[in-house]
Design a protein around this motif. Structure first.
Motif, PDB file in Angstrom:
ATOM      1  N   MET A  68       0.828  -1.245  -0.169  1.00 39.69           N
ATOM      2  CA  MET A  68       0.134  -0.064   0.018  1.00 39.69           C
ATOM      3  C   MET A  68       1.008   1.211   0.123  1.00 39.69           C
ATOM      4  SD  MET A  68      -2.914  -1.018   2.813  1.00 39.69           S
ATOM      5  CE  MET A  68      -3.964  -2.325   2.491  1.00 39.69           C
ATOM      6  N   HIS A  69       1.948   1.182   0.721  1.00 37.86           N
ATOM      7  CA  HIS A  69       2.815   2.338   0.564  1.00 37.86           C
ATOM      8  C   HIS A  69       3.933   2.322  -0.510  1.00 37.86           C
ATOM      9  CE1 HIS A  69       2.867   2.567   5.243  1.00 37.86           C
ATOM     10  NE2 HIS A  69       1.669   2.463   4.691  1.00 37.86           N
ATOM     11  N   ASN A  70       3.442   1.613  -1.727  1.00 35.81           N
ATOM     12  CA  ASN A  70       4.265   1.168  -2.741  1.00 35.81           C
ATOM     13  C   ASN A  70       5.873   1.110  -2.349  1.00 35.81           C
ATOM     14  OD1 ASN A  70       5.792   3.806  -3.465  1.00 35.81           O
ATOM     15  ND2 ASN A  70       3.607   4.488  -3.563  1.00 35.81           N
ATOM     16  N   ARG A  71       6.141   0.348  -1.287  1.00 37.54           N
ATOM     17  CA  ARG A  71       7.437   0.028  -1.073  1.00 37.54           C
ATOM     18  C   ARG A  71       7.438  -1.617  -0.952  1.00 37.54           C
ATOM     19  NH1 ARG A  71       7.291  -1.039   4.430  1.00 37.54           N
ATOM     20  NH2 ARG A  71       5.515  -0.152   5.476  1.00 37.54           N
ATOM     21  N   ILE A  72       8.502  -2.296  -0.543  1.00 38.58           N
ATOM     22  CA  ILE A  72       8.492  -3.896  -0.858  1.00 38.58           C
ATOM     23  C   ILE A  72       8.265  -4.446   0.459  1.00 38.58           C
ATOM     24  CG2 ILE A  72      10.369  -5.746  -1.601  1.00 38.58           C
ATOM     25  CD1 ILE A  72      11.628  -3.747  -3.090  1.00 38.58           C
ATOM     26  N   GLY A  73       8.597  -3.837   1.634  1.00 32.14           N
ATOM     27  CA  GLY A  73       8.467  -4.625   2.897  1.00 32.14           C
ATOM     28  C   GLY A  73       9.276  -5.608   3.099  1.00 32.14           C
ATOM     29  N   PRO A  74       9.246  -6.605   4.217  1.00 34.24           N
ATOM     30  CA  PRO A  74      10.530  -7.410   4.642  1.00 34.24           C
ATOM     31  C   PRO A  74      10.510  -8.289   3.512  1.00 34.24           C
ATOM     32  CG  PRO A  74       8.277  -7.958   5.882  1.00 34.24           C
ATOM     33  CD  PRO A  74       8.053  -6.703   4.956  1.00 34.24           C
ATOM     34  N   ASN A  75      12.108  -8.144   3.144  1.00 35.77           N
ATOM     35  CA  ASN A  75      12.482  -9.439   2.268  1.00 35.77           C
ATOM     36  C   ASN A  75      13.978  -9.714   2.698  1.00 35.77           C
ATOM     37  OD1 ASN A  75      13.727  -7.063   1.703  1.00 35.77           O
ATOM     38  ND2 ASN A  75      13.323  -6.990  -0.585  1.00 35.77           N
ATOM     39  N   ARG A  76      14.331  -9.569   3.784  1.00 32.78           N
ATOM     40  CA  ARG A  76      15.602  -9.837   4.163  1.00 32.78           C
ATOM     41  C   ARG A  76      15.915 -11.142   4.607  1.00 32.78           C
ATOM     42  NH1 ARG A  76      17.077  -6.368   1.347  1.00 32.78           N
ATOM     43  NH2 ARG A  76      18.047  -4.483   1.522  1.00 32.78           N
ATOM     44  N   VAL A  77      14.898 -11.357   5.573  1.00 34.40           N
ATOM     45  CA  VAL A  77      15.328 -12.674   6.462  1.00 34.40           C
ATOM     46  C   VAL A  77      14.598 -13.691   5.580  1.00 34.40           C
ATOM     47  CG1 VAL A  77      14.874 -13.530   8.690  1.00 34.40           C
ATOM     48  CG2 VAL A  77      14.716 -11.173   8.465  1.00 34.40           C
ATOM     49  N   GLY A  78      15.214 -14.804   5.301  1.00 36.01           N
ATOM     50  CA  GLY A  78      14.820 -16.069   4.708  1.00 36.01           C
ATOM     51  C   GLY A  78      14.282 -15.523   3.139  1.00 36.01           C
ATOM     52  N   PRO A  79      13.868 -16.508   2.619  1.00 39.47           N
ATOM     53  CA  PRO A  79      13.453 -16.309   0.907  1.00 39.47           C
ATOM     54  C   PRO A  79      12.330 -15.484   1.132  1.00 39.47           C
ATOM     55  CG  PRO A  79      12.659 -18.574   1.569  1.00 39.47           C
ATOM     56  CD  PRO A  79      13.682 -18.012   2.875  1.00 39.47           C
ATOM     57  N   MET A  80      12.271 -14.297   0.383  1.00 36.66           N
ATOM     58  CA  MET A  80      11.240 -12.964   0.398  1.00 36.66           C
ATOM     59  C   MET A  80      10.960 -12.773   1.582  1.00 36.66           C
ATOM     60  SD  MET A  80       9.115 -13.049  -2.770  1.00 36.66           S
ATOM     61  CE  MET A  80       7.529 -13.472  -2.370  1.00 36.66           C
ATOM     62  N   GLY A  81      11.582 -12.719   2.729  1.00 44.27           N
ATOM     63  CA  GLY A  81      11.552 -12.389   4.020  1.00 44.27           C
ATOM     64  C   GLY A  81      10.621 -13.075   4.608  1.00 44.27           C
ATOM     65  N   LEU A  82      10.292 -14.603   4.371  1.00 38.75           N
ATOM     66  CA  LEU A  82       9.146 -15.390   4.895  1.00 38.75           C
ATOM     67  C   LEU A  82       9.480 -15.619   6.398  1.00 38.75           C
ATOM     68  CD1 LEU A  82       8.195 -17.694   2.228  1.00 38.75           C
ATOM     69  CD2 LEU A  82       6.713 -16.276   3.297  1.00 38.75           C
ATOM     70  N   LEU A  83      10.828 -15.658   6.859  1.00 40.54           N
ATOM     71  CA  LEU A  83      11.047 -15.966   8.081  1.00 40.54           C
ATOM     72  C   LEU A  83      11.059 -14.750   9.006  1.00 40.54           C
ATOM     73  CD1 LEU A  83      13.763 -18.408   7.514  1.00 40.54           C
ATOM     74  CD2 LEU A  83      11.538 -18.985   7.954  1.00 40.54           C
ATOM     75  N   GLN A  84      10.680 -13.487   8.587  1.00 43.34           N
ATOM     76  CA  GLN A  84      10.302 -12.320   9.021  1.00 43.34           C
ATOM     77  C   GLN A  84       9.661 -12.640  10.818  1.00 43.34           C
ATOM     78  OE1 GLN A  84      11.666  -9.386   8.551  1.00 43.34           O
ATOM     79  NE2 GLN A  84      11.066  -8.731  10.695  1.00 43.34           N
ATOM     80  N   GLY A  85       8.733 -13.348  10.596  1.00 42.65           N
ATOM     81  CA  GLY A  85       7.964 -13.751  12.112  1.00 42.65           C
ATOM     82  C   GLY A  85       8.822 -14.498  12.967  1.00 42.65           C
ATOM     83  N   VAL A  86       9.583 -15.485  12.366  1.00 45.03           N
ATOM     84  CA  VAL A  86      10.465 -16.082  13.358  1.00 45.03           C
ATOM     85  C   VAL A  86      11.537 -15.083  13.858  1.00 45.03           C
ATOM     86  CG1 VAL A  86      12.230 -18.118  13.108  1.00 45.03           C
ATOM     87  CG2 VAL A  86      10.043 -18.372  11.799  1.00 45.03           C
ATOM     88  N   ALA A  87      11.907 -14.131  12.941  1.00 39.53           N
ATOM     89  CA  ALA A  87      13.115 -13.598  13.430  1.00 39.53           C
ATOM     90  C   ALA A  87      12.597 -12.619  14.575  1.00 39.53           C
ATOM     91  CB  ALA A  87      13.736 -12.615  12.251  1.00 39.53           C
ATOM     92  N   ASP A  88      11.408 -12.126  14.334  1.00 34.92           N
ATOM     93  CA  ASP A  88      10.740 -11.184  15.426  1.00 34.92           C
ATOM     94  C   ASP A  88      10.573 -12.065  16.794  1.00 34.92           C
ATOM     95  OD1 ASP A  88      10.689  -9.261  13.592  1.00 34.92           O
ATOM     96  OD2 ASP A  88       8.519  -9.194  13.558  1.00 34.92           O
ATOM     97  N   ALA A  89      10.249 -13.243  16.600  1.00 36.25           N
ATOM     98  CA  ALA A  89       9.974 -13.904  17.651  1.00 36.25           C
ATOM     99  C   ALA A  89      11.424 -14.439  18.511  1.00 36.25           C
ATOM    100  CB  ALA A  89       9.268 -15.459  17.562  1.00 36.25           C
ATOM    101  N   ILE A  90      12.261 -14.751  17.762  1.00 41.43           N
ATOM    102  CA  ILE A  90      13.657 -14.763  18.311  1.00 41.43           C
ATOM    103  C   ILE A  90      14.183 -13.496  18.895  1.00 41.43           C
ATOM    104  CG2 ILE A  90      16.248 -15.608  17.841  1.00 41.43           C
ATOM    105  CD1 ILE A  90      14.990 -17.497  15.680  1.00 41.43           C
ATOM    106  N   LYS A  91      14.108 -12.608  18.295  1.00 44.60           N
ATOM    107  CA  LYS A  91      14.766 -11.287  18.655  1.00 44.60           C
ATOM    108  C   LYS A  91      13.946 -10.998  20.175  1.00 44.60           C
ATOM    109  CE  LYS A  91      12.438  -7.542  17.989  1.00 44.60           C
ATOM    110  NZ  LYS A  91      11.615  -6.490  17.362  1.00 44.60           N
ATOM    111  N   LEU A  92      12.670 -11.037  19.848  1.00 45.37           N
ATOM    112  CA  LEU A  92      11.845 -10.805  21.263  1.00 45.37           C
ATOM    113  C   LEU A  92      12.253 -11.815  22.535  1.00 45.37           C
ATOM    114  CD1 LEU A  92       8.589 -10.046  20.311  1.00 45.37           C
ATOM    115  CD2 LEU A  92      10.133  -8.306  21.064  1.00 45.37           C
ATOM    116  N   LEU A  93      12.763 -13.112  21.828  1.00 49.30           N
ATOM    117  CA  LEU A  93      13.050 -13.881  23.040  1.00 49.30           C
ATOM    118  C   LEU A  93      14.654 -13.630  23.622  1.00 49.30           C
ATOM    119  CD1 LEU A  93      11.890 -17.474  21.699  1.00 49.30           C
ATOM    120  CD2 LEU A  93      11.557 -16.531  23.941  1.00 49.30           C
TER     121      LEU A  93
END
Lengths: 418, 171, 380, 173
Positions: A68-93
C-alpha cells in the motif's frame, strides 16, 4: 455422511480422535482418560495453528502494508522475507526483559500473562469445522464476549504497574474504549442471536447453511457495528488510540521489552484471529460454503474466510487515519448504540412475525434482508445528519484561490469537529 | 456430579476462590487486593460451571470480573485520599476472631444438615430456561429492576452534569 | 463534588515520533486537557549567525541550505538576493527563470513532506507520506541533475546561479509536470474529503486574521487565516512577475485550512513551473561583476571575493514555510558584519501556547503538524 | 511591487505626532529615541502608515553601541519601512519591549536577549530561548571569547591587496 469412516479420512478430524479413543479404551484406561487426551490434542492443534498463522501473518501484514505504501516490505530474512515472524520471535526471546525500578513488580509480571490467557481461551468456543469445536457451550457467543471483557483488567494492570505517565493515559483510554464498545458488540450479537434463536456457535452455522443465506446479507448493520467494535476491542487502527504512536509512545505497553512485549504483540494477533473467527461464524456461514463442505474439509473453508476478514483489518490499518479518543467515544455512545437499539427492535419484530406467522424461510428472509438493508443505510445517513456530520460546515473544502492581494477571506464559520 | 473430573475441579476452584478471597483482606497493596478480588470472582464463575449452570457462570465472568471490577478500580484510582495500602487498623485481632467464629458456624451448618438431592434431571438448555422464567414468571421484578437501574443512571449523569456544565457545555 | 486532580507534566520530545525533529514541548496536563504548553528549543542551535561573521559572502551560501534543510533552494535564493540588493547587481534573465523553477520545485517538494507528515499526525499509518515522498524523490532527482546535490543544493551564487541546467533537464521536467497534477488531485480527493481528518483538524487552533498578523505569522499559517498575502505577488522577485498564478487562501484559520492551503499551493507551483518551462530564455547565467570587487586570476565572471559597500539590506522571499528574510549589515569587509536570518518556522511558533492550551495531546500533535516547522530553521 | 518607505518619510510622519522622538533619518531607516519607542510603534501601527505586520526584529552590536532594527510591513498598503533604536550602554543594554504593540516580537526579543544580552523591559517571559539557563556570556556579541587585541570578523582575505580597516586586526600573512 463420510464415505470412508476410516481414521485416515481427514475430512472430518472426528474420525481420527474417535479411533484413538477406542484404542485407549481397549488398553483398559479409566473412562476419563480419552476425554482428557482429546482435549489436549484439540488444545495443541489450536495452539500450533495459532502460532504458525501468527508468524505468517506478521509477514503478510507488513508486506501488504508495504505494497500500500508502494514499497517492498520485509524481504531480508529468509526467502522473500518469509522468516520475518520467526526473526521477530527470536529477537523478542533474546532481548532482555527490563523491569523499571519503581514498578509494582507482581502486577508488572502478571499483566502480560493476564492479557495472553483470554486471547487463547476464546478459541475453545470457535467452531473450525464439522464437529471441530473444542467445547460446544450452548452459551458460546456470550463466552466470547465475557472473555473479551477480562482483558480490560489486564490492560489496567499493565498501565498502572509500569509507573509511566504515557502508560497510564494509554491504559485509561483503553478501558474507557473497551467498556463503551463492549455494549455495542453485545447488542450487535443480540440481533443475530434473536434471529437464530440460540447462542450455540454451531447453531449459527447450521442456521445459515440450512437457509442457504449468510447472516450479513440479512443484518448488515449488525456486521458493520460488530467489526467496528471488534477493531476497538483488539486495539487496531483506526482505533489504536491507546498505543497511538504519534501521541503516546506505545500506550500501556511502553515499559515492556523482551518476551513480555512479545506476549502483548502475540495477544493482539490472537485476539484479532478470534475476532475474525467469530465474525465468520456469526455472519459468513462458518465452515459451510453452499455445499462445498461435502468435498473440501470444513476447516479449510473456515480458515480462508478468516484470513479474508483479517485482510480487511490490515486494509483498514493501512488507509484510515486515527480518531481522537473523545470522538471515538461520542461515535459509540451517540451513534452506534442508537443504531443497535433500532436494529434489535426491527429484528425482534421480524422474528416475531416469522415465528408466529409460521411462514417458511424462503419467502420471508429476502423481505427481511431488503428491509434491513434499506433500514441500515437510511438510518445511518439520517442519524449522521441529525448529529451534524454530513452538513456543509463539516464537509471537505479546497482553499479558495484569489488574485486580490491583502484581502481578508476569513469567515470563522468552521465548527469544531463533531 | 460424582465423577472424578468435577470433584477435582470443584476442590481446585474452591481453593482458588477461598484463597484469593483471603488474600484480598491480607495483602497490603490496594490494587493487588482488587486483582485478587477478580480472581475470586473467576473462581466463583468456575464453580457455577461445575454445577453445569453455564449461562450464570459466563454472565458472572462478564458482569463481575468485566464490569464491577473496573468500577472498583476506578473508585480506588479516582479517590485522592485513598492511600495505596490497606490501612493499618488496630482491630486486627478481634476481626480474626469474629471471622473465625462465623466460618465455623457456617461450616458446621453446611456439613450437619442433610441436603435433599432433587431427583429432577439438570437442565440442558439453562439459558432459555432462565429467559423464560425472567419474562413470564418474574416479569414484575424484572421491570422494577430495569426502572431502578435507569433512575440510577440518570441520577449519576445529573450529578456529574450540573457540576461540569460550565466546563463541558461550550467546548 | 469537584474531583481534586493535580496536574502532571508530560514531555513531548525531544526524541518523539511526531515532533518533526529535536523539538521539545513540555505539556502540563489536567487529565486529557492541556493547561499549559511550553516549547523548549535550542537542541539544534549551531549559532549560524556567529559562524557567518567569520566567512566570506560566498562561503556563507552553504549555511543557507542547512537552516531549512527541507527547502534549501529558497534558503540560497533569499541570502543571495539580499547581497545582490546591497551591491545593486541585476541578475540576467535566464538566471531569474532558473531561480523561479528551482524555488517552485522546492516548494512542491517541501509541501509534499508537510502535507504527508500532517496526515501522519492525524493518524494515517504512513500511507500518504510514502506516496508523497515518492513524488518528492522525482524532484530531488531533478535537483541532482541540475546541481549535483539532492538536499543541500548550494545552487545559487551572488549574481546568478552556479551552473546551467543540462539539456535533459527540461524534458524530464515536462514528463514530471504531466503526471504530478494527477497525483495531487488524487491526494486532494483522498485526504481533503476524509471525514476522520476533517474531524481531527477542523476547528483546531483557530486564528483570526488580526491575530495572525499581530503574531507576524507568514506563509500557509497567515493565508490559512484568510489573509491573501503572498510575497511572490506582493513583492515579485526573480521571474514571478512574468508568470500567472493564484494565491490559495483558507476561510476558517484552523489546522484543516492550513493543510488545504498547502495542497492548493502545490497545484499552483505546478502551474508556475509549466509557464516557466516554456518561457525560459537562453543567455548568460551569471551577472558580470563590476571591477570594484577583487578580481581573481582567471575567470572574470565569478569573483572569488565579494566586498559589498558599507550599509545594510533586508531581502525576503516566500519560502514554503513563510517569509524567509536575510538582514545583512556590511562594513566594507569581505565577511558580513551582521548576518540575521528571519526564520518563518521560528516566528510561526509564537502562538503555539495559545493554540494548544485547552486541547488534548492528540490535538497538540495535529497543531504542530499544521504549523509545519523545520527545527534546523527554528534553532538556526 | 512593495514600496520601500525611505527613513526620511517615516521620520517626517513621526515628527508630526511626536516632535522630538526622531534622532536621525537615513534612506534605509529612521533612528528613534529609545524611551519614546512604545508611543512611536503604536502610532506606526494604528496611524495611517498602518504597519500592522512586524517582519523582523534584529539586534546589532556596533562595538560602541547596541542597535535594534525593526522591519515592518503594511499589508493593506503593501508598504515596508524600518526604524532603529540605539544605546551606548555596553554592560547591560535595556530597551522597552514591543510585545505589547506586536505580539509577534515575543520570541524574537527572547532570542535577542539570549544571544546578544539585551534586556527588554515589559517582556512577559524574558528567558534564554536557545541556550540553557546557566550559560555564561552572550555569544553574538563581537567581544565574546575574543583573543586579546583581535576583533571577530574577517576583514581581509590573507594575502589580499587593498585597504585594511583600522582596529580590526586579523591573521595577517
Amino acid at each position: 455422511m463420510p464415505i470412508l469412516a476410516k481414521w485416515y479420512d481427514f475430512r472430518d478430524l472426528g474420525n481420527a480422535i474417535g479411533a484413538l479413543q477406542d484404542q485407549i479404551l481397549d488398553w483398559g484406561a479409566p473412562d476419563w482418560v480419552p476425554y482428557v487426551v482429546s482435549g489436549i490434542i484439540g488444545v495443541v492443534g489450536i495452539l500450533l495453528w495459532l502460532l504458525v498463522s501468527q508468524i505468517i501473518f506478521i509477514w503478510i501484514e507488513r508486506r501488504v502494508i508495504g505494497l500500500m505504501h508502494n514499497r517492498i516490505g520485509p524481504n531480508r530474512v529468509g526467502p522473500m522475507g518469509l522468516l520475518q515472524g520467526v526473526a521477530d520471535a527470536i529477537k523478542l526471546l533474546l532481548k532482555e526483559a527490563i523491569t523499571p525500578r519503581a514498578t509494582d513488580t507482581i502486577l508488572f509480571w502478571a499483566a502480560p500473562i493476564a492479557i495472553f490467557i483470554p486471547a487463547m481461551v476464546v478459541f475453545a468456543v470457535i467452531p473450525f469445522g464439522e464437529g471441530m469445536v473444542l467445547s460446544d457451550l450452548d452459551v458460546g457467543v456470550l463466552f466470547f464476549v465475557a472473555i473479551g471483557s477480562i482483558n480490560t483488567i489486564a490492560v489496567f494492570a499493565a498501565g498502572w504497574s509500569s509507573n509511566n505517565k504515557f502508560a497510564l493515559i494509554g491504559a485509561m483510554r483503553q478501558i474507557a474504549m473497551l467498556i463503551s464498545y463492549e455494549l455495542v458488540q453485545v447488542f450487535a450479537i443480540l440481533g443475530v442471536v434473536i434471529m437464530v434463536g440460540s447462542m450455540r456457535m454451531v447453531d449459527f452455522v447450521e442456521w445459515q447453511s440450512g437457509n442457504d443465506v449468510w447472516m450479513f446479507a440479512i443484518q448488515p448493520l449488525a456486521l458493520v457495528a460488530f467489526i467496528i467494535a471488534g477493531l476497538v476491542e483488539v486495539n487496531r487502527s483506526p482505533a489504536d488510540i491507546s498505543e497511538a504512536e504519534s501521541e503516546l509512545i506505545a500506550g500501556f505497553h511502553t515499559e515492556y521489552s523482551g518476551i513480555k512485549f512479545g506476549f502483548f504483540y502475540a495477544a493482539e494477533y490472537f485476539a484479532t484471529f478470534a475476532l475474525c473467527g467469530v465474525i465468520v461464524t456469526l455472519f459468513m456461514g462458518g465452515w459451510t460454503l453452499w455445499g462445498l463442505e461435502e468435498w473440501v474439509p470444513g476447516f479449510l473453508i473456515f480458515l480462508t474466510k478468516l484470513y479474508a476478514v483479517f485482510f480487511i483489518f490490515i486494509w483498514a490499518r493501512g488507509t484510515l487515519p486515527r480518531l481522537r479518543i473523545d470522538q471515538l467515544m461520542a461515535f459509540s455512545w451517540k451513534f452506534l448504540l442508537e443504531l443497535m437499539f433500532v436494529n434489535i427492535l426491527v429484528v425482534g419484530l421480524e422474528t416475531l412475525i416469522w415465528r408466529e406467522g409460521g411462514y417458511d424461510a424462503a419467502t420471508v428472509l429476502p423481505i427481511f434482508a431488503a428491509i434491513n438493508w434499506v433500514l441500515a443505510i437510511g438510518l445511518a445517513i439520517f442519524w449522521a445528519r441529525m448529529l451534524g456530520h454530513g452538513t456543509a460546515s463539516s464537509a471537505g473544502k479546497r482553499a479558495t484561490l484569489t488574485q486580490e492581494l491583502g484581502a481578508i477571506y476569513y469567515e470563522g464559520a468552521g465548527t469544531p469537529g463533531a | 456430579m460424582e465423577d472424578t473430573g468435577t470433584v477435582v475441579a470443584f476442590w481446585a476452584l474452591a481453593i482458588i476462590t477461598i484463597g484469593s478471597a483471603f488474600m484480598v483482606a491480607a495483602v497490603r497493596n490496594l490494587i493487588h487486593a482488587v486483582v485478587f478480588l477478580v480472581l475470586s470472582f473467576l473462581g466463583v464463575a468456575g464453580l457455577y460451571i461445575t454445577l453445569s449452570a453455564d449461562f450464570v457462570g459466563v454472565v458472572q465472568i462478564l458482569i463481575y470480573s468485566g464490569a464491577i471490577a473496573i468500577l472498583v478500580i476506578f473508585a480506588i484510582v479516582l479517590t485522592p485520599q485513598a492511600g495505596r495500602d490497606n490501612a493499618e487498623t488496630s482491630m486486627r485481632l478481634p476481626a480474626v476472631v469474629l471471622s473465625g467464629l462465623v466460618a465455623t458456624m457456617l461450616g458446621y451448618a453446611s456439613i450437619d444438615t442433610n441436603w435433599s438431592i432433587s431427583d429432577r434431571p439438570g437442565f440442558e438448555e439453562t439459558a432459555s430456561a432462565i429467559g423464560v422464567a425472567l419474562l413470564d414468571k418474574y416479569i414484575l421484578p424484572f421491570e422494577i429492576a430495569a426502572a431502578l437501574m435507569l433512575v440510577a443512571m440518570l441520577g449519576a449523569i445529573i450529578i456529574v452534569r450540573d457540576e461540569g456544565t460550565e466546563g463541558a457545555a461550550e467546548d | 463534588m469537584t474531583l481534586k486532580s493535580e496536574p502532571y507534566v508530560i514531555n513531548v520530545g525531544p526524541q518523539h515520533p511526531s515532533t518533526h525533529g529535536v523539538f521539545r514541548l513540555r505539556l502540563t496536563m489536567d487529565g486529557e486537557k492541556i493547561i499549559d504548553a511550553e516549547m523548549i528549543i535550542g537542541y539544534l542551535h549551531r549559532s549560524m549567525e556567529k559562524l557567518a561573521e567569520e566567512r566570506t559572502y560566498t562561503q556563507n551560501i552553504p549555511f543557507t541550505d542547512r537552516t531549512d534543510y527541507l527547502a534549501a533552494m529558497t534558503g540560497n535564493l533569499a541570502y543571495v538576493m539580499a547581497v545582490e540588493k546591497m551591491m545593486e547587481i541585476d541578475v540576467p534573465e535566464r538566471a531569474d527563470w532558473l531561480r523561479t523553477i528551482m524555488a517552485e520545485l522546492q516548494r512542491f517538494a517541501s509541501h509534499c513532506m508537510a502535507v504527508g507528515t500532517f496526515a501522519n499526525d492525524c493518524g494515517t499509518w504512513q500511507t500518504p507520506v510514502m506516496h508523497m515522498i515518492r513524488d518528492r524523490e522525482k524532484i530531488l532527482d531533478l535537483f541532482e541533475m541540475a546541481c549535483g546535490a539532492r538536499l543541500t543544493t548550494n545552487y545559487m551564487r551572488i549574481g546568478g546561479v552556479s551552473r546551467d541546467i543540462p539539456p535533459e533537464f527540461l524534458p524530464a521536467l515536462a514528463v514530471l509536470l504531466k503526471d504530478l497534477p494527477k497525483r495531487v488531485k488524487e491526494y486532494e480527493d483522498l485526504l481533503l474529503n476524509n471525514e476522520i481528518i476533517i474531524a481531527r483538524s477542523r476547528g483546531i487552533a483557530k486564528l483570526t486574521p488580526e491575530e495572525a498578523i499581530a503574531y507576524s505569522l507568514s506563509g500557509p499559517m497567515l493565508r490559512g487565516s484568510g489573509v491573501a498575502w503572498d510575497l511572490r505577488k506582493a513583492d515579485p522577485y526573480a521571474a514571478y512577475d512574468k508568470v500567472e498564478f493564484d494565491i490559495a487562501v483558507g476561510t476558517n484559520g484552523d489546522a484543516y485550512d492550513r493543510f488545504a492551503v498547502r495542497m492548493a499551493e502545490m497545484l499552483q507551483s505546478l502551474r508556475i513551473l509549466e509557464q516557466c518551462a516554456d518561457m525560459i530564455t537562453e543567455g548568460p547565467i551569471h551577472a558580470r561583476m563590476s571591477t570594484s570587487t577583487v578580481q581573481p586570476v582567471g575567470d572574470p565572471v565569478a569573483p572569488l571575493v565579494i566586498r559589498p559597500p558599507e550599509g545594510e539590506a533586508y531581502a525576503r522571499i516566500e519560502s514554503p514555510r513563510g517569509e524567509l528574510g536575510f538582514y545583512i549589515v556590511s562594513d566594507g569587509g569581505i565577511a558580513p558584519y551582521r548576518f540575521h536570518i528571519r526564520a518563518p518556522s521560528f516566528i510561526n511558533l509564537t502562538p503555539l501556547k495559545k493554540m494548544t492550551v485547552g486541547a488534548t495531546i492528540a490535538d497538540a500533535v495535529v497543531v504542530l503538524g499544521s504549523v509545519d516547522i523545520v527545527v534546523g530553521e527554528v534553532d538556526r | 511591487m512593495t514600496r520601500l518607505l525611505a527613513g526620511q518619510d517615516i521620520a517626517h510622519q513621526i515628527e508630526q505626532k511626536y516632535p522630538e522622538a526622531v534622532v536621525d533619518a537615513q534612506p534605509e531607516f529612521a533612528m528613534v529615541k529609545a524611551d519614546k519607542l512604545i508611543d512611536v510603534c503604536t502610532f506606526l501601527r494604528d496611524g495611517d502608515l498602518d504597519f500592522k505586520f512586524l517582519n523582523s526584529l534584529t539586534a546589532v552590536d556596533r562595538l560602541d553601541a547596541f542597535e535594534i532594527v525593526y522591519h515592518m510591513t503594511s499589508i493593506s498598503l503593501n508598504q515596508m519601512g524600518s526604524i532603529k533604536i540605539s544605546t551606548s550602554e555596553r554592560e547591560k543594554p535595556v530597551f522597552p519591549s514591543v510585545t505589547s504593540v506586536w505580539p509577534g516580537a515575543h520570541l524574537q526579543e527572547r532570542e535577542a536577549y539570549d544571544l546578544m544580552g539585551i534586556v527588554f523591559e515589559g517582556h512577559p517571559d524574558l528567558r534564554r530561548i536557545f541556550l540553557w539557563e546557566g550559560f555564561a556570556g552572550w555569544p553574538l556579541r563581537k567581544d565574546y571569547l575574543n583573543m586579546p587585541g583581535h576583533m571577530a570578523g574577517l576583514e581581509r582575505f590573507p594575502g589580499e591587496p587593498g585597504k585594511k580597516l583600522e582596529g580590526r586586526g586579523n591573521v595577517d600573512a
